[in-house]
Each structure stands twice: as structure tokens, then as C-alpha cells.
Design a protein around this motif. Structure first.
Motif, PDB file in Angstrom:
ATOM      1  N   TYR A  14       0.531  -1.401   0.101  1.00  0.00           N
ATOM      2  CA  TYR A  14       0.327   0.276  -0.428  1.00  0.00           C
ATOM      3  C   TYR A  14       0.855   1.383   0.007  1.00  0.00           C
ATOM      4  O   TYR A  14       2.119   1.325   0.469  1.00  0.00           O
TER       5      TYR A  14
ATOM      6  N   PHE B 161      -4.661   1.443   2.021  1.00  0.00           N
ATOM      7  CA  PHE B 161      -5.977   0.695   2.742  1.00  0.00           C
ATOM      8  C   PHE B 161      -6.664   1.521   3.446  1.00  0.00           C
ATOM      9  O   PHE B 161      -6.582   1.831   4.608  1.00  0.00           O
TER      10      PHE B 161
ATOM     11  N   ASN C  87     -11.383  -8.852   1.535  1.00  0.00           N
ATOM     12  CA  ASN C  87      -9.791  -9.142   2.116  1.00  0.00           C
ATOM     13  C   ASN C  87     -10.532  -9.146   3.649  1.00  0.00           C
ATOM     14  O   ASN C  87      -8.887 -10.474   3.903  1.00  0.00           O
TER      15      ASN C  87
ATOM     16  N   GLU D 243     -11.457  -2.968   1.820  1.00  0.00           N
ATOM     17  CA  GLU D 243     -11.285  -3.897   2.058  1.00  0.00           C
ATOM     18  C   GLU D 243     -12.200  -4.487   2.561  1.00  0.00           C
ATOM     19  O   GLU D 243     -11.393  -6.245   3.015  1.00  0.00           O
TER      20      GLU D 243
ATOM     21  N   ASP E 246     -10.622  -0.092   5.170  1.00  0.00           N
ATOM     22  CA  ASP E 246     -11.377  -0.752   5.871  1.00  0.00           C
ATOM     23  C   ASP E 246     -12.506  -0.738   4.963  1.00  0.00           C
ATOM     24  O   ASP E 246     -12.536  -2.222   4.464  1.00  0.00           O
TER      25      ASP E 246
END
Length: 378
Positions: free
Chosen positions: A5, A35, A43, A40, A37
Motif C-alpha cells: 500500500y 488501505f 479481504n 478491504e 477498511d
């Protein structure tokens, strides 16, 4: 060293809306790996977050941006992210933690001597722009040109035309459509607040309509307030407008053709601007002392679609041979233009050296020959 990142964002939930804007701008306008949240969720699903987040904030990001607040200090997870970041910072010679403060709260382990950004004075856009500079992104500075708004339907559109840029601001046309609802500004002037932001205001009875133009690399974000009078109920000026890239955009890596030069060329060519651009399918560049000379042509179209652009300090000179501007097929004309009314010797040499142009007449292009808008032709 390669990082997964470019930037990791650490924040308390109370500041989520602000941080979300920062994340979106960095990702969508600067194509950075962020990055955050919400980016993601798939992930992160099922992972041991304690261990995984520790890896992210201590090893996998080039920078960590910590959004400091009273809530940040009190939460378990933000303290975990901060501790991981601090461990990395102890090993780094260069700055790694970039604090953004919402209040004057002190965070244990975060030295008061670290320079920070005040979130009460800077918008998410300002913070994203500052980080892009920090990261070393070669941001596009161009304002001139046609900018088209992102749209989910052909019935909804927006077009921003910036055609004359000076040190203080720019002249623009702005039109929007949503079905039968429309809005428009013509030949208005927006003033620069800084190199990434401009403001336009106009008085309507008791209210002041305001348009804010925020430059984000190759996009311009327009935010309007109190402008309902100037567009239909369902039309709107708000949105992200992307640059319609032209030949000069791609040439900017080889020659410094800035807003000032583009504005001069357009002021001389008007609606012939696109006809001129069409001459540069193939091109080559020559240097002559401090001058740059650009030659263009289109394969298979000789002797038409030939052009020259000469950049001589602050002056712009050029010429072109083009079918569409000629009144008759038998007309043989080389149109020349100049910001200082000088017929450059290289244009004369071009005419004399090319036998095909011996019978061509040199005519200075006048503004009344090219009086249509940029919007119709780019």
C-alpha cells in the motif's frame, strides 16, 4: 523497497465520513493504493485482525496517516494500529507517520514535535492534494480544455469549457443537462484561490451562487451552493469532470505547453483550434537556440494537414494547411497566426522549401475567420 500500500489510514469511527473522502480522492484521482477498511471488506473477512492489522501498519504501507482525535485516543483498535506504526517509525530514518489532528488531544508515544495537518482548517481534498505532493506525484497542472462530467446515463451530462487561463483565474463555459432540465453559465470568470482551487460567485437577488473548482490531477471537482436559479430542478453543476485529452496533453512530456500557451493558441485560432490539432498525426520537434519548433502532418493527406507551431519565449507563432477551412477546393492557402503579428521566418522557409507550396498564398488568420466556440470542435 516495495510496499503493498502507498498509504494506510488509521482513524476512529467518529471521523469515518471525513476519512472516507480522503481515501476516495487518493484512490480515484491519484490511483494510489490506499488501505481503508471499506476498500478491504472481502479481504478482511475471516482474518485474525489483530495480527493482520499489525502487519499492515508496521510493514505493508509506505506511509501511515493517523487521524488524531479524542475518540482515537480512547479506542482499543486505533491504539493497536498506532503502536504498530510507532514500531515501524522507530526503524525509519524518513518520516512515516503523518498526523492529521481534529483537536489538540495528545496521543501517548506520538511526539508533540511531529508536524501535523489541522483537519479543522483543511478539507479532505486539501489533505489528499498535500499527500500527493508529499508522495512525489507529478500532478497535472493543466486547467485549459474540455472537461466532461462522469455520468450514469446519456440523459445526464455536464461539460466544462476552460478557454482562457491567466495568473489570476480563467474564463469558462459550463453546461449541464438532465433530461429536459438544463443549466448554463457562459463566458464567466473564476478566480484562483491557489493553484488547485478557483471560485466563481454571482449575485441573484438576496443569494450568492457559488461554484468551487477543485483541481485533482486530471479531474476537476465542482461544488455548487445556492445556484438553483441557474439550472432546472433536476439538473446540477456538482460532480467530477475529467479532461478530454488532446494532442497537446500527450505532447506535454516533451515540450512545456502550459495553460498560458494553450490560451494564446486558442485566442488566435478559435474554432480552428481543432482543425489545427488534426494536423499533428505525425510530428517532430526541432530546437533553435531557445525556441522550440513543432512540425505536424497527416500521412496520405499531403499537401493538406501540414502545420507548424513555434514557441519563442512568451510568443506563439504557427501556420497550417487544411481542407476544411478553405472556401473552394482549388483554394491554395497557408494560414499563419502569431501572438505578436510577426510572420516567422521558419514559416516562410517551409513554404519556399516545399515545391508543392510555391503557388500557395500566405494569409494571416483573423479572429472573424474562427469565431465558433471551443466546445463545438473539441
Amino acid at each position: 523497497m516495495t510496499f503493498e500500500y502507498d498509504i494506510a489510514l488509521s482513524f476512529a469511527g467518529e471521523q469515518r465520513e471525513f476519512v472516507r473522502e480522503v481515501a476516495k480522492i487518493l484512490h480515484e484521482n491519484y490511483q494510489l493504493k490506499v488501505f481503508f477498511d471499506e476498500f478491504e471488506e472481502s479481504n478482511l473477512w475471516g482474518k485474525n485482525l489483530y495480527a493482520y492489522l499489525y502487519e499492515i501498519y508496521s510493514k505493508k504501507a509506505k506511509y501511515v496517516m493517523i487521524f488524531v482525535s479524542k475518540e482515537y485516543k480512547e479506542k482499543i483498535w486505533t491504539n493497536h494500529e498506532k503502536q504498530a506504526s510507532q514500531e515501524r517509525a522507530l526503524k525509519e530514518k524518513d518520516e512515516y507517520i503523518l498526523p492529521v489532528k481534529f483537536d489538540n488531544i495528545s496521543i501517548p508515544g506520538l511526539p508533540e514535535t511531529i508536524a501535523y495537518i489541522d483537519a479543522t482548517k483543511y478539507s479532505p481534498y486539501d489533505i489528499a492534494i498535500l499527500f500527493a505532493k508529499k508522495y512525489g506525484i507529478d500532478e497535472k497542472t493543466r486547467w485549459f480544455g474540455i472537461w466532461e462530467r462522469e455520468s450514469f446515463s446519456n440523459a445526464v451530462s455536464g461539460k466544462l469549457e476552460i478557454y482562457d487561463v491567466d495568473n489570476n483565474g480563467f474564463y469558462f463555459n459550463l453546461s449541464v443537462i438532465h433530461g429536459s432540465h438544463m443549466g448554463e453559465f457562459e463566458q464567466e470568470y473564476a478566480e484562483f484561490i491557489d493553484k488547485n482551487k478557483a471560485i466563481f460567485t454571482i449575485q441573484d437577488n438576496d443569494e450568492i451562487c457559488k461554484l468551487e473548482f477543485i483541481k485533482l490531477n486530471e479531474n476537476i471537482l465542482i461544488q455548487e451552493s445556492n445556484c438553483v436559479y441557474y439550472h432546472g430542478m433536476r439538473a446540477y453543476f456538482d460532480g467530477k469532470y475529467s479532461l478530454k485529452k488532446d494532442f497537446f496533453y500527450y505532447l506535454s512530456n516533451e515540450i512545456n505547453i502550459n495553460d498560458n500557451i494553450l490560451s494564446k493558441i486558442y485566442s488566435l485560432l478559435g474554432h480552428c483550434f481543432e482543425e489545427y490539432l488534426n494536423c499533428f498525426s505525425d510530428y517532430w520537434i526541432e530546437s533553435e537556440k531557445k525556441r522550440k519548433i513543432l512540425f505536424g502532418k497527416v500521412p496520405g493527406m499531403y499537401p493538406y494537414y501540414n502545420a507548424i507551431l513555434i514557441l519563442d519565449k512568451n510568443e506563439v507563432r504557427g501556420s497550417f494547411v487544411n481542407v476544411n477551412l478553405n472556401k473552394k477546393d482549388e483554394d491554395k492557402i497557408i494560414y499563419w497566426f502569431s501572438s505578436d503579428d510577426i510572420l516567422d521566418k521558419r514559416i516562410l522557409e517551409f513554404k519556399n522549401e516545399e515545391s508543392q507550396f510555391n503557388t500557395y498564398e500566405l494569409i494571416q488568420l483573423k479572429t472573424d475567420m474562427c469565431n465558433k466556440s471551443l466546445e463545438r470542435n473539441i
